[in-house]
Design a protein around this motif. Sequence first.
Motif, PDB file in Angstrom:
ATOM      1  N   THR A 133       6.518  -5.382   3.687  1.00 38.43           N
ATOM      2  CA  THR A 133       7.404  -4.543   2.882  1.00 38.43           C
ATOM      3  C   THR A 133       7.901  -3.338   3.660  1.00 38.43           C
ATOM      4  O   THR A 133       9.111  -3.049   3.701  1.00 38.43           O
ATOM      5  CB  THR A 133       6.675  -4.078   1.611  1.00 38.43           C
ATOM      6  OG1 THR A 133       6.228  -5.219   0.876  1.00 38.43           O
ATOM      7  CG2 THR A 133       7.577  -3.229   0.738  1.00 38.43           C
ATOM      8  N   HIS A 134       6.986  -2.621   4.285  1.00 39.60           N
ATOM      9  CA  HIS A 134       7.344  -1.380   4.967  1.00 39.60           C
ATOM     10  C   HIS A 134       8.245  -1.643   6.176  1.00 39.60           C
ATOM     11  O   HIS A 134       9.216  -0.907   6.401  1.00 39.60           O
ATOM     12  CB  HIS A 134       6.086  -0.635   5.412  1.00 39.60           C
ATOM     13  CG  HIS A 134       5.141  -0.335   4.290  1.00 39.60           C
ATOM     14  ND1 HIS A 134       5.571  -0.109   3.004  1.00 39.60           N
ATOM     15  CD2 HIS A 134       3.786  -0.234   4.248  1.00 39.60           C
ATOM     16  CE1 HIS A 134       4.533   0.128   2.222  1.00 39.60           C
ATOM     17  NE2 HIS A 134       3.437   0.046   2.946  1.00 39.60           N
ATOM     18  N   ASN A 191      10.534  -3.081  -2.018  1.00 40.01           N
ATOM     19  CA  ASN A 191       9.343  -2.306  -2.346  1.00 40.01           C
ATOM     20  C   ASN A 191       8.241  -3.261  -2.782  1.00 40.01           C
ATOM     21  O   ASN A 191       8.474  -4.466  -2.966  1.00 40.01           O
ATOM     22  CB  ASN A 191       9.647  -1.304  -3.463  1.00 40.01           C
ATOM     23  CG  ASN A 191      10.602  -0.217  -3.018  1.00 40.01           C
ATOM     24  OD1 ASN A 191      10.251   0.664  -2.243  1.00 40.01           O
ATOM     25  ND2 ASN A 191      11.849  -0.273  -3.513  1.00 40.01           N
ATOM     26  N   GLY A 237      10.983   0.645   0.812  1.00 43.41           N
ATOM     27  CA  GLY A 237       9.889   0.510   1.763  1.00 43.41           C
ATOM     28  C   GLY A 237       8.583   1.100   1.276  1.00 43.41           C
ATOM     29  O   GLY A 237       7.705   1.414   2.080  1.00 43.41           O
ATOM     30  N   GLN A 238       8.410   1.215  -0.048  1.00 42.96           N
ATOM     31  CA  GLN A 238       7.238   1.873  -0.613  1.00 42.96           C
ATOM     32  C   GLN A 238       6.354   0.881  -1.375  1.00 42.96           C
ATOM     33  O   GLN A 238       6.799  -0.193  -1.775  1.00 42.96           O
ATOM     34  CB  GLN A 238       7.672   2.979  -1.570  1.00 42.96           C
ATOM     35  CG  GLN A 238       8.641   3.981  -0.957  1.00 42.96           C
ATOM     36  CD  GLN A 238       8.077   4.664   0.278  1.00 42.96           C
ATOM     37  OE1 GLN A 238       6.952   5.175   0.249  1.00 42.96           O
ATOM     38  NE2 GLN A 238       8.850   4.664   1.360  1.00 42.96           N
ATOM     39  N   THR A 239       5.104   1.286  -1.594  1.00 42.96           N
ATOM     40  CA  THR A 239       4.201   0.542  -2.458  1.00 42.96           C
ATOM     41  C   THR A 239       3.846   1.429  -3.652  1.00 42.96           C
ATOM     42  O   THR A 239       3.322   2.542  -3.475  1.00 42.96           O
ATOM     43  CB  THR A 239       2.917   0.121  -1.722  1.00 42.96           C
ATOM     44  OG1 THR A 239       3.247  -0.769  -0.660  1.00 42.96           O
ATOM     45  CG2 THR A 239       1.952  -0.573  -2.674  1.00 42.96           C
ATOM     46  N   GLU A 262       2.003  -5.662   2.155  1.00 46.13           N
ATOM     47  CA  GLU A 262       2.464  -4.282   2.249  1.00 46.13           C
ATOM     48  C   GLU A 262       3.112  -4.014   3.610  1.00 46.13           C
ATOM     49  O   GLU A 262       4.134  -3.313   3.700  1.00 46.13           O
ATOM     50  CB  GLU A 262       1.315  -3.311   2.005  1.00 46.13           C
ATOM     51  CG  GLU A 262       0.847  -3.271   0.564  1.00 46.13           C
ATOM     52  CD  GLU A 262      -0.008  -2.051   0.234  1.00 46.13           C
ATOM     53  OE1 GLU A 262      -0.030  -1.099   1.049  1.00 46.13           O
ATOM     54  OE2 GLU A 262      -0.637  -2.048  -0.844  1.00 46.13           O
ATOM     55  N   THR A 263       2.545  -4.571   4.659  1.00 47.56           N
ATOM     56  CA  THR A 263       3.127  -4.399   5.995  1.00 47.56           C
ATOM     57  C   THR A 263       4.499  -5.057   6.069  1.00 47.56           C
ATOM     58  O   THR A 263       5.450  -4.478   6.616  1.00 47.56           O
ATOM     59  CB  THR A 263       2.192  -4.972   7.065  1.00 47.56           C
ATOM     60  OG1 THR A 263       0.938  -4.290   7.017  1.00 47.56           O
ATOM     61  CG2 THR A 263       2.784  -4.803   8.456  1.00 47.56           C
TER      62      THR A 263
END
Length: 260
Positions: free
Chosen positions: A179-180, A194, A250-252, A176-177
């Motif tokens: 990704t963002h 994402n 940039g989202q999950t 996740e990091t």
Amino acid sequence: MTASSTRHPASDPSIAVAQVAIVTGASRGIGAAIARRLARGGYAVVVNYAGKAAEARAVVQAIESAGGQALAVQADVSDAAAVRALFDQAIEAFGRVDVLVNNAGIMPPALPHLADTDDATFERLFAVNVRGTFNTLREAAARLQHGGRIVNFSSSVIGLALPGYAVYAATKSAVETFTHIMAKELRGKNIRINAVAPGPTATDLFLNGKTPETVERLSKMAPLERLGTPGDIAAAVAFLVSEDAGWVNGQTLRANGGVV
């Protein structure tokens, strides 16, 4: 490296290719469902697998039987050289790569508490789930077409914080990091990235080692009172790579039936 198809659309003008997607870990389960879903949407699909060649070929055959284009390519995503070769073969076969879906990942059947996790388990989880994603992202940053899309795989266990999942959830927190932050690092390339974070989903990976009672309990956790299906997750991925998600970056996305 092996490829299951001898047809090379990039060098055969009779084979038209619109957009091309690499799906890692696509020989079965969620990855196979994603490969088939994207193929139905008109993508030529590179079906990556680590060791299950026969299952990967079956996914390719199913796609081709339905009129789609697909190629099976073996690569261990934790190996940077293998990942470079994966992209090489995709571009050789189809001429381009537009979408990367980082589905490849492992979850051991036994999930001990952090203090009881041995070094080998820790290192293997981070090698595949984190280094594997790092390897493919680094390659994609340089080789995806302008306007490309990337979907990484996290997990809703980050939010659930269940005992026994500490190390596995840590690997997905790293994803996740990635990704963002990478969404900002790709500025100027018009590449969207994402992540999707499935909840309990009825796959071999999830069901392996769990008793029927455990499966029943987990299936009742979500307000919708069922496990997710590979098709549910494939639909979320199809949305994230579509133009309908053109302003999502940039989202999950937690695809978990409301479990968390």
